[in-house]
Structure formats: C-alpha cells, structure tokens
Design a protein around this motif. Structure first.
Motif, short mmCIF file in Angstrom:
data_model
loop_
_atom_site.label_atom_id
_atom_site.label_comp_id
_atom_site.label_asym_id
_atom_site.label_seq_id
_atom_site.Cartn_x
_atom_site.Cartn_y
_atom_site.Cartn_z
N MET A 1 1.17 -1.25 0.06
CA MET A 1 -0.31 0.06 0.00
C MET A 1 0.96 1.11 -0.24
SD MET A 1 -3.07 1.14 2.11
CE MET A 1 -1.98 0.87 3.97
N THR A 2 0.42 1.95 -0.83
CA THR A 2 1.76 3.00 -1.35
C THR A 2 1.08 4.45 0.21
OG1 THR A 2 1.75 2.98 -3.84
CG2 THR A 2 2.62 5.22 -2.73
N ALA A 3 1.88 5.22 0.73
CA ALA A 3 1.57 5.92 1.22
C ALA A 3 0.41 7.57 0.84
CB ALA A 3 2.66 6.51 3.00
N GLN A 4 -0.62 7.56 1.14
CA GLN A 4 -0.80 9.29 0.52
C GLN A 4 -0.18 10.73 1.27
OE1 GLN A 4 -4.48 10.74 -0.16
NE2 GLN A 4 -4.82 8.70 1.18
N GLN A 5 1.04 11.31 0.56
CA GLN A 5 1.26 12.34 0.56
C GLN A 5 0.71 13.84 1.13
OE1 GLN A 5 5.16 11.55 -2.24
NE2 GLN A 5 6.12 10.66 -0.49
N PHE A 6 1.64 13.99 2.03
CA PHE A 6 1.26 15.62 2.13
C PHE A 6 1.90 16.86 2.78
CE2 PHE A 6 -2.54 12.81 2.49
CZ PHE A 6 -3.99 13.36 1.77
N ASP A 7 2.08 18.16 2.56
CA ASP A 7 2.93 18.99 3.14
C ASP A 7 2.54 19.42 4.51
OD1 ASP A 7 3.88 19.76 0.42
OD2 ASP A 7 2.39 21.16 0.88
N MET A 8 1.48 18.57 4.71
CA MET A 8 1.12 18.75 6.21
C MET A 8 -0.26 18.15 6.64
SD MET A 8 0.02 22.03 8.70
CE MET A 8 -1.86 22.95 7.94
N ILE A 9 -0.52 16.96 7.76
CA ILE A 9 -2.02 16.46 8.03
C ILE A 9 -2.38 17.09 9.66
CG2 ILE A 9 -2.61 13.94 8.78
CD1 ILE A 9 0.02 13.81 7.07
N VAL A 10 -3.21 17.15 9.93
CA VAL A 10 -3.78 17.31 11.04
C VAL A 10 -4.83 16.58 11.60
CG1 VAL A 10 -5.21 19.12 12.29
CG2 VAL A 10 -4.46 19.89 10.24
N ILE A 11 -4.37 16.09 13.03
CA ILE A 11 -5.16 15.37 13.23
C ILE A 11 -6.27 15.88 14.21
CG2 ILE A 11 -4.86 13.18 15.26
CD1 ILE A 11 -2.17 12.75 14.59
N GLY A 12 -7.00 15.71 13.99
CA GLY A 12 -8.59 16.54 14.78
C GLY A 12 -9.09 17.47 13.99
N ALA A 13 -10.46 17.72 13.85
CA ALA A 13 -11.21 18.68 13.65
C ALA A 13 -12.22 19.83 13.87
CB ALA A 13 -11.57 17.69 12.23
N GLY A 14 -11.43 20.16 14.90
CA GLY A 14 -12.25 21.17 16.06
C GLY A 14 -11.47 22.23 15.58
N PRO A 15 -12.24 23.71 16.29
CA PRO A 15 -11.73 24.65 15.87
C PRO A 15 -9.56 25.31 16.33
CG PRO A 15 -12.04 24.46 17.96
CD PRO A 15 -12.44 23.08 17.58
N GLY A 16 -9.48 24.46 16.12
CA GLY A 16 -8.41 23.94 15.78
C GLY A 16 -7.34 23.64 14.60
N GLY A 17 -7.99 22.34 14.42
CA GLY A 17 -7.71 21.64 13.80
C GLY A 17 -7.68 22.16 11.94
N TYR A 18 -9.64 22.51 12.12
CA TYR A 18 -9.98 22.98 10.42
C TYR A 18 -9.82 23.77 10.52
CZ TYR A 18 -13.91 26.02 12.00
OH TYR A 18 -14.68 26.61 12.67
#
Length: 464
Positions: A1-18
């Motif tokens: 399985m190939t990993a998807q690549q990103f510049d930034m990953i945010v864990i949590g989509a609350g008012p900080g994360g989103y």
C-alpha cells in the motif's frame, strides 16, 4: 500500500484543527485532516455552540417572565425542554456541516478514522475500510480534550451527567447539584436554574468562577443567589450514593460533612487532554499532566510535530485553538507569525449575568509587583443598560500606574461577552489609559461604561 503524501497533516477537526487545515490550504499547502468523530470537534457539536443555543432559550424564557416590566403581556408562559434541546442540536448540525463545506471548498482531504503516529512524519488511520497511511513533513496534533472524571463522581448518563448528557438530558432536573463552577459548570447551573430547577453549585476553591477577578466573582455570586441558586464555596463532594431516582451527595465544608439529596448531578471538574493511543511516548513527545509540552510556536520536542488547542494546555478556549492553528499553518508554509500572548486572550462565560475578562486580575497585577490604578463603573449609571432593563453589572479596569498600560479588564452583566473585544483590541494595540480616555464612545451604548471605567481609574468618571 502506497502512503498518501501531504505537506501537512492535522489530527483532529475541532476549532484548532479545521482552521489550521484551511489556513494551510490557503497558503498553498497540500493538507489532510483526520477526524475520528465529527467535524467541528467538541466546540461545535458538544460545547461552545450548543450550550449557547440552550442559554439563549433560557434567556428568552427569563425575559418572557419580565414582560410586565416592559409594558407587555405574556400569559401561559412555559417551555418544552425537548424542543429547546432539538433547536440546540439543529444549530450544531448546521455549523458542523458548514465546516465540511469549508474543508471541501479549500480542497482539504478529510479522512474519517482513528489516527496513530507509527513514526516521525507518518500517520496511520484506522478507517471503516481498513488502515490508510499518510505522510507529511509537518503534523499538527489537535485532538482536544474531554471531561475530567473524579473517582466516585464518574458520570453514568442516568442521574450523574457529564456536559454531554446535560446537552441532551435524559430527564428534566428538578433538584440539581453542579460540581465545579468554572465556565462549563456555571453555564449549566444558569440554564437549568432558569428553567426552574432547584440548583446547588459546589466549588472546591475559595470562590466560584475562580479564574475571574475576586470582585467580579463576588458580584456574580450575589446575582446567582438572587436567582435562587445555592452556592457552596471551599466545599468538596466526597461521595455520591446513587439510586434509581435520586443521588445523595456527601458534601464536606468547613470540617463538617452533610448530605444533600438531588435527582441530578452534573460533574464539571475540568478537562484532560486526549493524548492516549497516538504513540506519542514512543516518538519522544513530552506529556505533562495529560497535555503536550510545546514552545511559544506550538512546536513539540519532535521536529515537524506541533500541538495546538486544548491538548497543548491552558487557556482551554476555542478561539485560542483557532489562532494557534493559523500560526502553525503560517509557520509550516514558511511564514514568520508572531507567537500568541496568553494575556491577550479573553475568557467569556455565558451564564446570566454574563462574565468576561482579559489580562491580569487586580490581585495578580499586585502579585506581579505592578503599581496599579483601578477603575470601576456600574451598569446602573448607564442609560442604555437601564433602557434594556439590565442595570445589574459592573466593568473594572486595571492599569499600570507608571506607564498607563491596560493590564486587565473584567466585566459582569448583560452582553459583556461582546463588549470585552474592545479591550482585547486595546491590549493588542498596546493602548494606554490616556488613549482610551481620549476615545469617543457612541451614545447610548453599553460600551460607554468601558470608557467610564477607564476614566474612573483617574477619578474622572462623569456619570457615577
């Protein structure tokens, strides 16, 4: 399985994360956000927003009872708790779906599932379809926090509630005990008390709203007691005896223990960070009392790993989390943002009367060695407050006597959660007492009291 690549990953989509994810995308970064439960986090779904919707219903209900004062007639006044809760949930749903729309519009990849950090720069997400692997140079932890549970006082969803149960109540409280008088505890006490519950608040510290200025706490306490609340300070709930239809609380105060019988208990004794199960220890991330240790730019001890919002420690406020999210996204994109100054973040509590503050309390300013000037102005001296029928309240300002710097501002009364922003801007622009005194405030407004509270620090208040 190939990993998807990103510049930034945010864990949590609350008012900080989103917010971090959207700002990163605006700056041209390829961003993914991982969320295990619901977009918008606790704030939109189970916190700030639904509680404000409930409190608005309580405020309107309170005003309906005062109709006669305003020359109005209202008969057969009542409420439908299920309908009040239904409106609150609808408000939350509307805003949470709005977050989904904003993330899509900004081309942020949303992955629903449980995240772990198997190695530096890697995120594994357990989804409905299996495990997805994502990689990025920069990872932002925005996993938030949950209610603290004290041994023996744990919520069961029946007679002992957490904030979540209090938002979708399984029954209507008639005799309510609230443990803890911070923002969450006092807001729920205010809501249910307004609806007619016989409400007792127990606070272990020497006064309710312990982070506020002592004068403001004392004023708020008087108002709560006028509304029929019982306030017990320097008191501890030692034990809860639970039965099918009641709870007997053992409360220790002043060396004596007595029992109080209620039908509902709300536990609001603080929060703990969601740090477990992420693999932080193996990565070498420092965790102190359930919060990730970060520097002023929210950087952890691990290169490329950031932590924002509740997981990164106090103040536990949505607007602090959002601002940190923007700061980190700009840092990751190569910008040079300013670090956040905790003393420039306002706190708001939406009880009745409202409470709002920024900066140092009078006591804290003295402790820090400042020579201070204090100004005060009461709502009773303000035309707009009297016209609104809201003459109970006060505004207090604390200045450095030598430089004129605004060190802190503290308020209790109608709409102070909106007024506080004037002083927030003032502190942000490093304003002085002299500059505020020269500012022309519009009339008739509640904001004029902010002016008078400044003038009073020099004995120059006009209307009191």
């Amino acid at each position: 399985m190939t990993a998807q690549q990103f510049d930034m990953i945010v864990i949590g989509a609350g008012p900080g994360g989103y917010v971090a994810a959207i700002r990163g995308a605006q700056l041209g970064l390829k961003v993914a956000v991982v969320e295990r439960e619901h977009l918008g986090g606790i704030c939109l779904n189970w916190g700030c927003i639904p509680t404000k919707a409930l409190l608005r219903s309580a405020e309107v209900f309170h005003l309906m009872h005062r109709a006669k004062e305003f020359g109005l007639k209202a008969e057969g006044i009542g409420y439908d708790l299920d309908a009040v809760v239904k409106r609150s949930r609808a408000v939350s749903r509307q805003l949470a779906s709005g977050v989904g729309h904003l993330l899509k519009k900004n081309k942020v990849t949303v992955v629903m599932g449980e995240a772990t950090l198997p190695a530096k720069g890697k995120v594994a997400v357990k989804t409905d379809k299996g495990t997805e692997e994502l990689t990025a140079k920069s990872i932002v932890l925005a996993t938030g926090a949950r209610a603290r549970e004290l041994p023996g006082l744990e919520a069961d969803g029946k007679r002992v509630w957490s904030y979540k149960h209090a938002l979708v109540p399984p029954h209507e409280p008639k005799r309510l005990l609230v443990i803890g008088s911070g923002a969450i505890g006092i807001e729920f006490a205010s809501f249910y008390n307004t609806l007619g519950a016989s409400t007792t608040v127990v606070e272990v510290m020497e006064r309710i709203l312990p982070v506020e200025d002592a004068e403001i706490s004392a004023f708020a306490k008087k108002q709560f007691e006028k509304q029929g609340m019982t306030i017990r300070e320097k008191a501890t709930v030692k034990k809860l005896d639970r039965a099918a239809d009641k709870v007997t609380a053992h409360i220790e105060q002043g060396g004596k223990t007595e029992t109080v019988e209620v039908d509902t208990v709300i536990s609001a004794v603080g929060i703990v960070g969601n740090v477990e199960g992420l693999g932080l220890e193996a990565l070498g991330v420092k965790v102190d009392r359930t919060h990730v240790v970060v520097d002023e730019f929210c950087r952890t001890a691990v290169e490329g790993l950031y932590a924002i919002g509740d997981i990164a420690g106090p103040p536990w406020l949505a607007h602090k989390a959002s601002h940190e999210g923007v700061m980190v996204a700009e840092l990751v994109a190569g910008g040079h943002p300013h670090p956040i100054r905790p003393g420039s973040i306002a706190g708001c509590t939406y009880c009745h009367p409202q409470v709002a503050s920024i900066g140092l309390t009078e006591a804290r300013a003295k402790e820090k060695g400042f020579e201070i000037k204090v100004g005060r102005f009461p709502f009773i001296g303000n035309g707009k407050a009297i016209a609104l029928g809201e003459s109970e309240g006060m505004i207090k300002t604390v200045f450095d006597a030598k430089t004129g710097e605004l060190l802190g501002a503290h308020m209790v009364g109608a709409e102070v959660t909106e007024l506080i922003q004037g002083y927030v801007v003032g502190r942000s622009l490093e304003t002085t007492e002299a500059a505020l005194a020269e500012t022309i405030f519009p009339h008739p407004t509640l904001s004029e009291m902010m002016h008078e509270a400044v003038l009073d620090a020099d004995g120059r208040a006009i209307h009191f």
